[in-house]
Design a protein around this motif. Sequence first.
Motif, PDB file in Angstrom:
ATOM      1  N   ALA A 259      58.923 -54.811 -52.040  1.00 40.53           N
ATOM      2  CA  ALA A 259      60.170 -54.572 -52.774  1.00 40.53           C
ATOM      3  C   ALA A 259      59.945 -54.442 -54.281  1.00 40.53           C
ATOM      4  O   ALA A 259      60.595 -53.635 -54.948  1.00 40.53           O
ATOM      5  N   SER A 260      59.013 -55.205 -54.815  1.00 39.44           N
ATOM      6  CA  SER A 260      58.800 -55.183 -56.270  1.00 39.44           C
ATOM      7  C   SER A 260      58.188 -53.882 -56.765  1.00 39.44           C
ATOM      8  O   SER A 260      58.136 -53.640 -57.971  1.00 39.44           O
ATOM      9  N   LEU A 261      57.730 -53.023 -55.843  1.00 37.07           N
ATOM     10  CA  LEU A 261      57.081 -51.764 -56.244  1.00 37.07           C
ATOM     11  C   LEU A 261      57.965 -50.546 -56.008  1.00 37.07           C
ATOM     12  O   LEU A 261      57.529 -49.419 -56.256  1.00 37.07           O
ATOM     13  N   GLN A 262      59.199 -50.736 -55.568  1.00 32.71           N
ATOM     14  CA  GLN A 262      60.009 -49.598 -55.142  1.00 32.71           C
ATOM     15  C   GLN A 262      60.404 -48.665 -56.277  1.00 32.71           C
ATOM     16  O   GLN A 262      60.790 -47.523 -56.027  1.00 32.71           O
ATOM     17  N   ASN A 263      60.279 -49.102 -57.501  1.00 30.03           N
ATOM     18  CA  ASN A 263      60.597 -48.214 -58.620  1.00 30.03           C
ATOM     19  C   ASN A 263      59.419 -47.338 -59.033  1.00 30.03           C
ATOM     20  O   ASN A 263      59.562 -46.484 -59.910  1.00 30.03           O
ATOM     21  N   ASP A 264      58.268 -47.564 -58.435  1.00 29.50           N
ATOM     22  CA  ASP A 264      57.081 -46.742 -58.716  1.00 29.50           C
ATOM     23  C   ASP A 264      56.599 -46.185 -57.377  1.00 29.50           C
ATOM     24  O   ASP A 264      55.828 -46.815 -56.664  1.00 29.50           O
ATOM     25  N   ARG A 265      57.077 -44.981 -57.041  1.00 30.34           N
ATOM     26  CA  ARG A 265      56.864 -44.452 -55.690  1.00 30.34           C
ATOM     27  C   ARG A 265      55.389 -44.319 -55.334  1.00 30.34           C
ATOM     28  O   ARG A 265      54.975 -44.632 -54.222  1.00 30.34           O
ATOM     29  N   MET A 266      54.561 -43.837 -56.258  1.00 34.30           N
ATOM     30  CA  MET A 266      53.147 -43.645 -55.944  1.00 34.30           C
ATOM     31  C   MET A 266      52.445 -44.985 -55.769  1.00 34.30           C
ATOM     32  O   MET A 266      51.623 -45.150 -54.854  1.00 34.30           O
ATOM     33  N   ALA A 267      52.750 -45.957 -56.623  1.00 35.12           N
ATOM     34  CA  ALA A 267      52.151 -47.292 -56.480  1.00 35.12           C
ATOM     35  C   ALA A 267      52.580 -47.918 -55.155  1.00 35.12           C
ATOM     36  O   ALA A 267      51.770 -48.530 -54.443  1.00 35.12           O
ATOM     37  N   LEU A 268      53.861 -47.762 -54.815  1.00 35.77           N
ATOM     38  CA  LEU A 268      54.378 -48.272 -53.545  1.00 35.77           C
ATOM     39  C   LEU A 268      53.643 -47.637 -52.373  1.00 35.77           C
ATOM     40  O   LEU A 268      53.194 -48.324 -51.447  1.00 35.77           O
TER      41      LEU A 268
END
Length: 763
Positions: free
Chosen positions: A83-92
């Motif tokens: 959930a903490s990565l959902q604002n960075d699509r590629m990192a997610l």
Amino acid sequence: MQTNILGYPRIGSRRELKKACESFWAGNITEEELLKVGAAIRQQNWTLQKESGIDLVPSNDFSFYDQVLDTTLTVGAIPARYASLQNDRMALYFAMARGYQREGKDITAMEMTKWFDTNYHYIVPEFARSQNFFLFYNKALEEYREGKAQGIETKPVLLGPVSYLLSGKEKEAGFHRLELLERLLPVYIELLKELEEAGAVWVQLDEPFLVTDIDEKTKKAYTEAYDAIRKACPRLKLLIATYFEGLRENMPLAVQLPVDALHIDLVRAPSQLDDVLAQLPADKVLSLGVVDGRNIWKNNFDQSLEFINKAVPRMGTGRVMIAGSSSFLHVPYDLDLETDEEALTPEIKQWMAFARQKVEELALLKKLAEGDRSLLSKLDENRQAMENKRTSPLIHNKEVEERCAAVSDNDARRKSPFPVRKKLQQQELQLPSYPTTTIGSFPQTKEVRSWRAKFKKGELSAEEYDRLLKSETKKTIEWQERIGLDVLVHGEFERNDMVEYFGEQLDGFAFTRFGWVQSYGSRCVKPPVIYGDVSRPHPMTLYWANYAQSLTTKPVKGMLTGPVTILQWSFVRNDQERSKTCLQIALSIRDEVCDLEQAGIRVIQIDEPAIREGLPIRRNDWKSYLDWAVRSFCIASTGVEDKTQIHTHMCYSEFNDIIEHIALMDADVITIECSRSQMELLDAFVRFSYPNDIGPGVYDIHSPRVPTVDEIVDLLKEAARVIPQEQLWVNPDCGLKTRGWKETEESLIRMVKAARLMREQLA
């Protein structure tokens, strides 16, 4: 008649995607630069297919890691831990594939497993009872628009909703993932409507589970799914693609689904054509998968034309498509890149076709089927190549055939049962409880790879290359001793690939320079080509095994790849039964095993990660395969004395349903992948008392993440609940070739510490 391609290789003609992804992960290029590489590969693929005359050019078959993971991201099935990565699509996206361990975050990767009976790995979707779906990212729409902007009308490819759910796993008990279909379908419909509004004409929905053993509940799910999709998207032309097997008893279901076209695989299941022609409704198009998407042999035009000429009179040219049997993802890019005639002789090369050549074959078949007489010379050339291959003296070896015929049942048995062997091996090896080892390879750094490249180019002499490899091997042995591993490995720094290395030393194999195919993510393999009878002209691993063992008093494993894996991970000749080719390889490995034992190597590992992968799609066909696969392993491994310990390794092999056959392999120690699935694979040992020793992998080597000691201890305790402690070994999931030294050192030090903690509890 139209030509149809289900999918195209995505790694780039010279593995551009691999290099770009790994540079991005290392922080050496930006996300924008990575995206540009992906766009360039897509444009190259689309342009090549369009200019070759392909009518239905696929889009959304490109992926930066895996098409199943792409679908998971698309439909928003993102596990809560990300959930903490959902604002960075590629990192997610990459965290879901590889794990994430930075900025104070420590997130495990999703599970990985094999895509049907291929060596391609996909990221397994995770489903909860309360699972919700939403259109997180319409990648298919984005790439369709991208193609259209370049003047190319593409056919978006999606993993169908039922196959998507079936490819995943329930992460809690008490429900079946197909129960989520009602929630998933609105997202698929939203996605398809957006494609329809953007002008898409055809959309391909891959439903490979239609060729598997499915129950009535699954059949009902298919009907409900496609009734809903058809009703919501009446203008879209929908093509359902099946591959890797025949429809068999699912034929009535498949032909009646409310879609415009059905694709069938006539390479794997040629006999299904008659049934399809008899049952397909008059308003549907049939896509004939006649060009092999799984192997590199040139298409037999006469055979393909026979299929086409059977279908056209019954259906008319407007209702027939000529296609690859499956996506061309599983074959290399372009045979024209193979200009080294020493590596791949012109005689063998003339029998082959890579993805680009298969595109040309489809275009030629269409013209030949339409009666273009100007191409009759091409048909004659094809016939000549088929005849040259059939009669070539390169293919047959009388001595090999006679040796295979002389093999008896005694050649497939150890001298004594396992309990007797175990006592003798313990006397010989003096191992502690919870013995520690690794699976074989250690990190192959850029430096090590550069030595091999320089040696091949003649920039390093054989003596210099040997000295450098010995230095690296010595350091690795000394480091393993220092941290306290019990059974050591030499590191395999001399090896390019676990199959290619052996194939290069066996007769009957040919090699390519650019024949790369994707295995998972950025991991590419270059399968050898088995074109003829296989034999071993000389020892293959003895030199390095002897050198490594001379450096230590601890046992060093002799490291070999098993016959089934060599078979599965090669492009195999198609002029004889695979079981016969496998037996030839097994006899070659048997000779190597006996040479290692005679040289004093006390532990020999014969890796068989592909045993499960080779299972036929249909359960009724399993027994025949398992009989010859297990027998081949036994023939390779049973020529030794009782005191010699035989190991085998299986990674990403969900073998709960074949555990009895795994036991029949009678390896003294089996090491398996377990950590990504949180020891889920051990369920098999609850119902089946596995008789020999086992090393359930305690940390995931396909992720750069370093495990904690407590994690490893917890996994070992979980294993000890279902397996007697005296049978347990401690090891990583798989080989460490693709990992960096820093993470490898930290992980193995923690693994050894965890094993010591477990021993203390026994004291």
